[in-house]
Design a protein around this motif. Structure first.
Motif, PDB file in Angstrom:
ATOM      1  N   CYS A  70     111.037  62.437  59.794  1.00  0.00           N
ATOM      2  CA  CYS A  70     111.315  63.120  58.521  1.00  0.00           C
ATOM      3  C   CYS A  70     112.557  63.999  58.632  1.00  0.00           C
ATOM      4  CB  CYS A  70     110.114  63.953  58.090  1.00  0.00           C
ATOM      5  SG  CYS A  70     108.725  62.961  57.549  1.00  0.00           S
ATOM      6  N   ALA A  71     112.698  64.691  59.758  1.00  0.00           N
ATOM      7  CA  ALA A  71     113.895  65.509  59.969  1.00  0.00           C
ATOM      8  C   ALA A  71     115.146  64.630  60.006  1.00  0.00           C
ATOM      9  CB  ALA A  71     113.767  66.306  61.260  1.00  0.00           C
ATOM     10  N   GLY A  72     115.048  63.481  60.657  1.00  0.00           N
ATOM     11  CA  GLY A  72     116.175  62.554  60.697  1.00  0.00           C
ATOM     12  C   GLY A  72     116.530  62.026  59.321  1.00  0.00           C
ATOM     13  N   LEU A  73     115.515  61.740  58.518  1.00  0.00           N
ATOM     14  CA  LEU A  73     115.761  61.280  57.148  1.00  0.00           C
ATOM     15  C   LEU A  73     116.479  62.350  56.342  1.00  0.00           C
ATOM     16  CD1 LEU A  73     115.360  59.193  54.882  1.00  0.00           C
ATOM     17  CD2 LEU A  73     113.157  60.288  54.428  1.00  0.00           C
ATOM     18  N   LEU A  74     116.014  63.585  56.435  1.00  0.00           N
ATOM     19  CA  LEU A  74     116.661  64.672  55.702  1.00  0.00           C
ATOM     20  C   LEU A  74     118.097  64.893  56.170  1.00  0.00           C
ATOM     21  CD1 LEU A  74     113.773  67.268  55.401  1.00  0.00           C
ATOM     22  CD2 LEU A  74     114.765  65.864  53.594  1.00  0.00           C
ATOM     23  N   MET A  75     118.309  64.841  57.490  1.00  0.00           N
ATOM     24  CA  MET A  75     119.669  65.024  58.015  1.00  0.00           C
ATOM     25  C   MET A  75     120.592  63.910  57.539  1.00  0.00           C
ATOM     26  SD  MET A  75     118.809  66.279  61.884  1.00  0.00           S
ATOM     27  CE  MET A  75     120.494  66.387  62.428  1.00  0.00           C
ATOM     28  N   THR A  76     120.099  62.701  57.505  1.00  0.00           N
ATOM     29  CA  THR A  76     120.903  61.569  57.042  1.00  0.00           C
ATOM     30  C   THR A  76     121.217  61.695  55.558  1.00  0.00           C
ATOM     31  OG1 THR A  76     119.876  60.170  58.718  1.00  0.00           O
ATOM     32  CG2 THR A  76     120.999  59.060  56.917  1.00  0.00           C
ATOM     33  N   LEU A  77     120.236  62.083  54.774  1.00  0.00           N
ATOM     34  CA  LEU A  77     120.475  62.248  53.331  1.00  0.00           C
ATOM     35  C   LEU A  77     121.479  63.369  53.059  1.00  0.00           C
ATOM     36  CD1 LEU A  77     116.872  61.802  51.895  1.00  0.00           C
ATOM     37  CD2 LEU A  77     118.800  60.216  51.714  1.00  0.00           C
ATOM     38  N   VAL A  78     121.376  64.460  53.783  1.00  0.00           N
ATOM     39  CA  VAL A  78     122.331  65.561  53.608  1.00  0.00           C
ATOM     40  C   VAL A  78     123.724  65.107  53.994  1.00  0.00           C
ATOM     41  CG1 VAL A  78     123.005  67.826  54.528  1.00  0.00           C
ATOM     42  CG2 VAL A  78     120.650  67.406  53.815  1.00  0.00           C
ATOM     43  N   ALA A  79     123.840  64.360  55.100  1.00  0.00           N
ATOM     44  CA  ALA A  79     125.149  63.877  55.528  1.00  0.00           C
ATOM     45  C   ALA A  79     125.747  62.903  54.505  1.00  0.00           C
ATOM     46  CB  ALA A  79     125.040  63.194  56.894  1.00  0.00           C
ATOM     47  N   LEU A  80     124.924  62.045  53.935  1.00  0.00           N
ATOM     48  CA  LEU A  80     125.410  61.122  52.912  1.00  0.00           C
ATOM     49  C   LEU A  80     125.807  61.853  51.643  1.00  0.00           C
ATOM     50  CD1 LEU A  80     122.917  58.154  53.325  1.00  0.00           C
ATOM     51  CD2 LEU A  80     125.362  58.159  53.859  1.00  0.00           C
ATOM     52  N   TYR A  81     125.049  62.883  51.286  1.00  0.00           N
ATOM     53  CA  TYR A  81     125.356  63.649  50.071  1.00  0.00           C
ATOM     54  C   TYR A  81     126.654  64.438  50.221  1.00  0.00           C
ATOM     55  CZ  TYR A  81     124.842  66.961  46.261  1.00  0.00           C
ATOM     56  OH  TYR A  81     125.055  67.719  45.138  1.00  0.00           O
ATOM     57  N   ARG A  82     126.918  64.989  51.384  1.00  0.00           N
ATOM     58  CA  ARG A  82     128.122  65.792  51.606  1.00  0.00           C
ATOM     59  C   ARG A  82     129.384  64.948  51.675  1.00  0.00           C
ATOM     60  NH1 ARG A  82     126.595  70.688  55.699  1.00  0.00           N
ATOM     61  NH2 ARG A  82     125.082  71.664  54.300  1.00  0.00           N
ATOM     62  N   ARG A  83     129.274  63.677  51.969  1.00  0.00           N
ATOM     63  CA  ARG A  83     130.462  62.823  52.069  1.00  0.00           C
ATOM     64  C   ARG A  83     131.108  62.603  50.723  1.00  0.00           C
ATOM     65  NH1 ARG A  83     129.774  57.954  56.394  1.00  0.00           N
ATOM     66  NH2 ARG A  83     129.874  59.261  58.210  1.00  0.00           N
ATOM     67  N   ARG A  84     130.341  62.682  49.644  1.00  0.00           N
ATOM     68  CA  ARG A  84     130.891  62.430  48.313  1.00  0.00           C
ATOM     69  C   ARG A  84     131.639  63.615  47.912  1.00  0.00           C
ATOM     70  NH1 ARG A  84     126.341  59.143  45.001  1.00  0.00           N
ATOM     71  NH2 ARG A  84     126.098  57.535  46.517  1.00  0.00           N
TER      72      ARG A  84
END
Length: 84
Positions: A70-84
Motif C-alpha cells: 500500500c505504501a508503494g502504491l501511494l508513493m507511485t501515485l504521488v510520483a505520477l501525479y507530480r510529473r504532470r
C-alpha cells in the motif's frame, strides 16, 4: 517512483514465495498420507491437525507485506501525479 514500484511489487512476491513453499510442503505431506501441522510446520502421520491460516501464524509477514504494498502504491501515485 522506483522505490514506490519496488515496494508495490516485491513484498507481494515474497509473500507468494513463502505461501507456495509452504503449499508444496503441505501437498507432499497430504499425498504421503499425513496431516500437516501448520503451527509446527511438520508432517504428522499419526494425528490430524486443523488448518490454521497464514494470517494467524505469521501476522507480521502478511500485514507487513500488505502495508508495504500500500505504501508503494501511494508513493507511485504521488510520483505520477507530480510529473504532470
Amino acid at each position: 517512483m522506483r522505490i514506490g514500484l519496488f515496494l508495490l511489487v516485491v513484498p507481494g512476491l515474497l509473500l507468494m514465495l513463502v505461501f507456495f513453499q509452504e503449499h508444496t510442503a503441505v501437498t507432499a505431506c497430504v499425498e504421503s498420507g499425513g496431516s500437516y501441522d501448520y503451527l509446527e510446520s511438520l508432517c504428522d502421520s499419526e494425528r490430524s491437525h486443523p488448518f490454521v491460516p497464514m494470517l494467524i501464524r505469521r501476522p507480521l509477514l502478511v500485514n507487513g507485506s500488505l502495508l508495504l504494498c500500500c505504501a508503494g502504491l501511494l508513493m507511485t501515485l504521488v510520483a505520477l501525479y507530480r510529473r504532470r
